[in-house]
Motif scaffolding. Sequence first.
Motif, mmCIF file in Angstrom:
data_model
loop_
_atom_site.group_PDB
_atom_site.id
_atom_site.type_symbol
_atom_site.label_atom_id
_atom_site.label_comp_id
_atom_site.label_asym_id
_atom_site.label_seq_id
_atom_site.Cartn_x
_atom_site.Cartn_y
_atom_site.Cartn_z
ATOM 1 N N LYS A 88 -12.643 44.501 19.398
ATOM 2 C CA LYS A 88 -11.895 43.235 19.339
ATOM 3 C C LYS A 88 -12.553 42.174 18.461
ATOM 4 O O LYS A 88 -11.997 41.078 18.319
ATOM 5 C CB LYS A 88 -11.667 42.688 20.756
ATOM 6 N N LYS A 121 -15.298 39.740 29.056
ATOM 7 C CA LYS A 121 -14.850 41.109 28.795
ATOM 8 C C LYS A 121 -15.612 41.709 27.624
ATOM 9 O O LYS A 121 -16.096 40.985 26.753
ATOM 10 C CB LYS A 121 -13.339 41.139 28.541
ATOM 11 N N ALA A 126 -10.012 48.583 27.233
ATOM 12 C CA ALA A 126 -8.565 48.758 27.376
ATOM 13 C C ALA A 126 -8.280 48.673 28.866
ATOM 14 O O ALA A 126 -9.154 48.947 29.691
ATOM 15 C CB ALA A 126 -8.113 50.107 26.832
ATOM 16 N N GLY A 127 -7.078 48.252 29.185
ATOM 17 C CA GLY A 127 -6.682 48.200 30.584
ATOM 18 C C GLY A 127 -7.565 47.296 31.430
ATOM 19 O O GLY A 127 -7.750 47.530 32.624
ATOM 20 N N ALA A 128 -8.108 46.254 30.820
ATOM 21 C CA ALA A 128 -8.961 45.278 31.519
ATOM 22 C C ALA A 128 -10.200 45.916 32.150
ATOM 23 O O ALA A 128 -10.800 45.389 33.089
ATOM 24 C CB ALA A 128 -8.169 44.485 32.566
ATOM 25 N N GLN A 157 -13.943 33.830 27.555
ATOM 26 C CA GLN A 157 -12.761 33.006 27.264
ATOM 27 C C GLN A 157 -12.428 32.143 28.473
ATOM 28 O O GLN A 157 -12.814 32.468 29.597
ATOM 29 C CB GLN A 157 -11.544 33.915 26.969
ATOM 30 N N PRO A 158 -11.662 31.071 28.270
ATOM 31 C CA PRO A 158 -11.086 30.374 29.418
ATOM 32 C C PRO A 158 -10.023 31.272 30.051
ATOM 33 O O PRO A 158 -9.425 32.103 29.345
ATOM 34 C CB PRO A 158 -10.445 29.129 28.802
ATOM 35 N N TYR A 159 -9.798 31.123 31.345
ATOM 36 C CA TYR A 159 -8.694 31.848 31.984
ATOM 37 C C TYR A 159 -7.412 31.081 31.714
ATOM 38 O O TYR A 159 -7.307 29.899 32.035
ATOM 39 C CB TYR A 159 -8.931 31.985 33.489
ATOM 40 N N LEU A 160 -6.448 31.758 31.101
ATOM 41 C CA LEU A 160 -5.161 31.115 30.779
ATOM 42 C C LEU A 160 -4.197 31.409 31.918
ATOM 43 O O LEU A 160 -3.725 32.550 32.051
ATOM 44 C CB LEU A 160 -4.617 31.666 29.458
ATOM 45 N N GLU A 168 2.240 37.318 29.754
ATOM 46 C CA GLU A 168 1.909 37.764 28.404
ATOM 47 C C GLU A 168 3.152 38.418 27.794
ATOM 48 O O GLU A 168 3.923 39.059 28.504
ATOM 49 C CB GLU A 168 0.766 38.786 28.554
ATOM 50 N N MET A 187 -3.130 40.773 34.698
ATOM 51 C CA MET A 187 -3.987 41.816 35.268
ATOM 52 C C MET A 187 -5.142 41.252 36.075
ATOM 53 O O MET A 187 -5.779 41.983 36.831
ATOM 54 C CB MET A 187 -4.510 42.712 34.144
ATOM 55 N N GLU A 242 -4.380 40.163 21.922
ATOM 56 C CA GLU A 242 -4.807 41.492 21.502
ATOM 57 C C GLU A 242 -3.774 42.074 20.550
ATOM 58 O O GLU A 242 -2.572 41.867 20.725
ATOM 59 C CB GLU A 242 -4.944 42.412 22.733
#
Length: 270
Positions: A88, A121, A126-128, A157-160, A168, A187, A242
Amino acid sequence: MRFAYVTYDGPDDDREVLLAAWRRAGAEGAAVRWDDPAADWDSFDAVVVRSPWDYILRRDQFVEWAHKVESGTRLFNPASVIERNTDKTYLRDLGVPTVPTHWIHPGEQVALPHQAEYVVKPAISAGARDTLRTADRATAEAHARDLVAAGRVAMVQPYLDMVETEGETSMIYIGGRFSHARRRNAMLADVVPADHRAVPARDPGPDQFALAEQVLAEVGEDLLYARVDLVRLPGGAPALIELELTEPYLFLSTTPGAADRLTTALLTRL
Ligand SMILES: Nc1ncnc2c1ncn2[C@@H]1O[C@H](COP(=O)(O)OP(=O)(O)O)[C@@H](O)[C@H]1O
Ligand SMILES: [Mg+2]
């Protein structure tokens, strides 16, 4: 024509749907594990990467596999795309709006700013998988330290929380053309909806179409399939969370016509 559907040993409800579409088009298809040592990749006219969902902890081996296959036959998407897209860190270089991210590489100090909630992360995932959401800074730092200690790049990251309301948006492009979109469930939510596998169709807004097309223009490659996953930042502007050019689930089994469109796009590329 003979096509390989590249997969793993596990469930994937797109698999039979695409194999059936290939048969309808008069092509022979086979589901083959990407790491099957007996696979004869050169014997296929095209090798289509679809669900090799167990490569995450063996990503270098997977990228090497992609280049090897491509030296003997056509690989979709191309190995160079897969190499770039499976880490990523591509998010930093695309030049499009993304989720604000603090990157930590192995060997770097882990010191996070104070913020309401953290998502930590790994850059290869993949798949959190190995993804943590927490409001506690020390817990977030500990997870980031564990990731970098294991030689992985950590993203913070901040949690959105819009992932729990608007959700999403995944936009699926087939052969470079928009095909369909879905609202994906959060997720990392505290409460997982009872029917968490339900992913309703969604009509993306003009701002989402504009960003998705900007993203694909930045990639600048001919892609058999692409899934552009978008969120919204607190001010409402869309942002790329992503870009899935390697092994996206494409919702083929619940999108009439999509498997046939993918087949047509594949045939026109050979
Ligand atoms: N910053 C974030 N805010 C809210 N939810 C997030 C955030 N990052 C990840 N998530 C949740 O975790 C899921 C997986 O994260 P993602 O970045 O798409 O990586 P991957 O799908 O490769 O594991 C997302 O679909 C989303 O539900
Ligand atoms: Mg994702």
